[in-house]
Design an enzyme around this catalytic site. Sequence first.
Site, PDB file in Angstrom:
ATOM      1  N   CYS A 149     -10.655  15.742  10.042  1.00 57.63           N
ATOM      2  CA  CYS A 149      -9.674  14.813   9.474  1.00 57.63           C
ATOM      3  C   CYS A 149     -10.335  13.444   9.529  1.00 57.63           C
ATOM      4  O   CYS A 149     -11.423  13.278   8.982  1.00 57.63           O
ATOM      5  CB  CYS A 149      -8.345  14.881  10.233  1.00 57.63           C
ATOM      6  SG  CYS A 149      -8.466  14.843  12.032  1.00 57.63           S
TER       7      CYS A 149
ATOM      8  N   ASP B  25     -10.630  11.310  12.761  1.00 61.33           N
ATOM      9  CA  ASP B  25     -11.380  11.309  14.015  1.00 61.33           C
ATOM     10  C   ASP B  25     -11.589  12.698  14.597  1.00 61.33           C
ATOM     11  O   ASP B  25     -12.362  12.872  15.533  1.00 61.33           O
ATOM     12  CB  ASP B  25     -10.682  10.417  15.044  1.00 61.33           C
ATOM     13  CG  ASP B  25     -10.738   8.944  14.649  1.00 61.33           C
ATOM     14  OD1 ASP B  25     -11.819   8.496  14.235  1.00 61.33           O
ATOM     15  OD2 ASP B  25      -9.709   8.255  14.747  1.00 61.33           O
TER      16      ASP B  25
ATOM     17  N   ARG C 215      -5.187  16.539  13.478  1.00 60.52           N
ATOM     18  CA  ARG C 215      -5.041  17.594  12.476  1.00 60.52           C
ATOM     19  C   ARG C 215      -6.146  18.639  12.588  1.00 60.52           C
ATOM     20  O   ARG C 215      -5.914  19.831  12.355  1.00 60.52           O
ATOM     21  CB  ARG C 215      -5.024  16.970  11.076  1.00 60.52           C
ATOM     22  CG  ARG C 215      -3.756  16.210  10.764  1.00 60.52           C
ATOM     23  CD  ARG C 215      -3.887  15.318   9.545  1.00 60.52           C
ATOM     24  NE  ARG C 215      -4.636  14.099   9.822  1.00 60.52           N
ATOM     25  CZ  ARG C 215      -4.709  13.060   9.001  1.00 60.52           C
ATOM     26  NH1 ARG C 215      -4.074  13.103   7.831  1.00 60.52           N
ATOM     27  NH2 ARG C 215      -5.389  11.975   9.319  1.00 60.52           N
TER      28      ARG C 215
END
Length: 643
Positions: free
Chosen positions: A417, A419, A423
């Site tokens: 995602c 970082d 997610r």
Amino acid sequence: MEKSSSCESLGSQPAVARPPSVDSLSSASTSHSENSVHTKSASVVSSDSISTSAENFSPDLRVLRESNKLAEMEEPPLLPGENIKDMAKDVTYICPFTGAVRGTLTVTNYRLYFKSMERDPPFVLDASLGVISRVEKIGGASSRGENSYGLETVCKDIRNLRFAHKPEGRTRRSIFENLMKYAFPVSNNLSLFAFEYKEVFPENGWKLYDSLSEYRRQGIPNESWRITKVNERYELCDTYPALLVVPANIPDEELKRVASFRSRGRIPVLSWIHPESQATITRCSQPMVGVSGKRSKEDEKYLQAIMDSNAQSHKIFIFDARPSVNAVANKAKGGGYESEDAYQNAELVFLDIHNIHVMRESLRKLKEIVYPNIEETHWLSNLESTHWLEHIKLILAGALRIADRVESGKTSVVVHCSDGWDRTAQLTSLAMLMLDGYYRTIRGFEVLVEKEWLSFGHRFQLRVGHGDKNHADADRSPVFLQFIDCVWQMTRQFPTAFEFNEYFLITILDHLYSCLFGTFLCNSEQQRGKENLPRRTVSLWSYINSQLEDFTNPLYGSYSNHVLYPVASMRHLELWVGYYVRWNPRMKPQEPIHNRYKELLAKRAELQKKVEELQREISNRSTSSSERAGSPAQCVTPVQTVV
């Protein structure tokens, strides 16, 4: 300026303690579980100190003794290490379901406890302080009207708890100050209760997950993948674990150059490898391409090495969890996504899962429609307006695409995602749950959480806000809650494929907030090591694994080689009533579901025993028949046996 993610000052030296009853942490409207471990408060005069002979002659002593008994009945069952900080009598709890009830409100260094003797059985409300998001004063000293002066506690587990005080009693201020102090210890330079609670269980949950053992279970290292200690001191990436699995032909020096091109230094590392095709799931953060479209030869070579490690396919899929418009916007901040021109034989797929701020707002809207009461006439439209199930659908659908590409397409995938700790963790762990039956066992699921969430740096401290009074913090978000919700959706579609039950999932979520165990404290493996959590706190897995019968699914059948493909369609998803609406007594089953689980498990064990006895009987008869048939001196007439 980035907020500090340190978890310093979370705790001090621990005290010895015992396990609580989970029932005591999850019941808002029933009497306290009889199984709760508790001790009597030292602040109450022991009735045993009054002699019976004196009682016979002194009416005053008799009254005092009865008064002490009543006080003990109203006090909470204390855990060792837990002590009472404040107590207010004649407080009214404004129960949204059964009406106002008067009783005694107690604040300890671990819980908020209200008990009323007006009802039979006594009415008990028991909530850990860690679950409190904020405390608000209601009304002023001049407020008119019944129950218009008091406190409201807004909780992270959907509830709002409202208490009315009598203005002349002057108890509100003291209760408010103690709640603000002990519900938010980090904001007051105090220890979280987890550092006071210490119990030795038959199994040490901190030893449950060993990364080397888990990688060996997957067949790592092999000719294509190696285990590196380049991050042993967390210098390559301070949010990654000490041990990483990387392509065998990429030396450590190149890993450092790849890290400089990935956000937060979170390079692509292996999460899971298919036992047959060798297709892999690797996780990372976004590339730092920026608006100028920067490239990194080392990063491109690295992804090529991941693709080459799988001889079954000459392609690699990059699953970006974000909506494409968000990924493009990240270029302005120096981030972005992989260009298919730069990464040959790579296909980029956006999964359209929204960020932490959208998810936080969605949960806020959900809370508004489920607590305290559900509006039946507009229920479906209200639920749709929260977009909660839509977000759950997108997360499940994304994980399903990843699992299908690995299993059916025999193709390696890279997942990220922005970082790579929110997610990304949702997607990799759910895909692994679909692909690998080991993770669908109780211990396997605990390993999955330890590996994909805890060791790879999901920021539990920031997302949950343990002990922090800043309830409006923009870093708060229900990322892990969404993951558990997705798991529950899978258990509904495959009721026999998971060894654990719903109670197991709810218990994990309750202790995500409770701060009783050290499992979900801090933001990374490095921080947990600095805080020495394995020595100073108890693992949640120690508690769960000491009473597995409570958390076992009686319908479970081992499907270790089966891949699960859940239907990620709104028609097949439903609101998790057992969690989000559990505080409403009208929505509860009359009998606790985990009690039914125990009965079914006992029945299954009984039937299994009978089956084994019958199998032995058949085997013995078969052996006897064979022996008689083999004897020349004996003529045996075939006998048909019906069992």
